[in-house]
Write a protein that holds these residues in place. Structure first.
Motif, short mmCIF file in Angstrom:
data_model
loop_
_atom_site.label_atom_id
_atom_site.label_comp_id
_atom_site.label_asym_id
_atom_site.label_seq_id
_atom_site.Cartn_x
_atom_site.Cartn_y
_atom_site.Cartn_z
N LEU A 56 0.85 -1.55 0.02
CA LEU A 56 0.28 0.12 -0.51
C LEU A 56 1.21 1.62 -0.16
O LEU A 56 0.64 2.23 -0.85
N LYS A 57 1.67 1.42 0.57
CA LYS A 57 2.63 2.46 0.71
C LYS A 57 3.95 2.73 -0.79
O LYS A 57 3.28 4.17 -1.60
N GLY A 58 3.68 1.15 -1.85
CA GLY A 58 4.60 1.75 -2.91
C GLY A 58 3.20 2.00 -3.71
O GLY A 58 3.14 2.63 -4.46
N LYS A 59 1.59 2.29 -3.66
CA LYS A 59 0.81 2.35 -4.60
C LYS A 59 0.32 4.16 -4.09
O LYS A 59 0.31 4.53 -4.78
N LEU A 60 0.60 4.35 -2.77
CA LEU A 60 0.52 5.38 -2.59
C LEU A 60 1.32 7.32 -2.51
O LEU A 60 1.53 7.67 -3.42
N ILE A 63 0.90 6.85 -6.84
CA ILE A 63 -0.14 8.00 -6.98
C ILE A 63 0.02 9.46 -6.68
O ILE A 63 -0.03 10.22 -7.31
N THR A 64 1.18 10.09 -5.62
CA THR A 64 1.44 10.73 -5.17
C THR A 64 2.86 11.50 -6.34
O THR A 64 2.94 12.74 -7.39
N GLU A 65 3.33 10.52 -6.68
CA GLU A 65 4.27 10.91 -8.45
C GLU A 65 3.33 11.67 -9.76
O GLU A 65 3.19 12.34 -9.82
#
Length: 69
Positions: A56-60, A63-65
């Motif tokens: 989930l950290k990677g997915k977030l 999205i942020t990038e």
């Protein structure tokens, strides 16, 4: 070749086999498990030069990038 799986909790054999099956990694690979609660949920996999971030950290971060935040 060593398989390193990092997750938020200790995975059982069935979960490791499922991850290997999805990624085409041999079931007889030497497995090292690491735990990192900062992943929030999910896991990362390192196998040779292969790296998959299914956390989930990677997915977030993705999205942020993509939003350029």
């Amino acid at each position: 070749m060593k398989l390193i799986i990092t997750s938020t909790y200790d995975l059982n054999t069935e979960e490791i086999q499922a991850i290997c099956g999805k990624l085409g990694i041999p079931l007889d690979a030497s497995v090292e498990q690491k735990m990192n609660p900062q992943l929030i949920a999910g896991y990362t996999v390192e196998y040779g030069s292969y790296y998959v971030d299914n956390s989930l950290k990677g997915k977030l971060q993705e999205i942020t990038e993509s939003l350029h935040l």
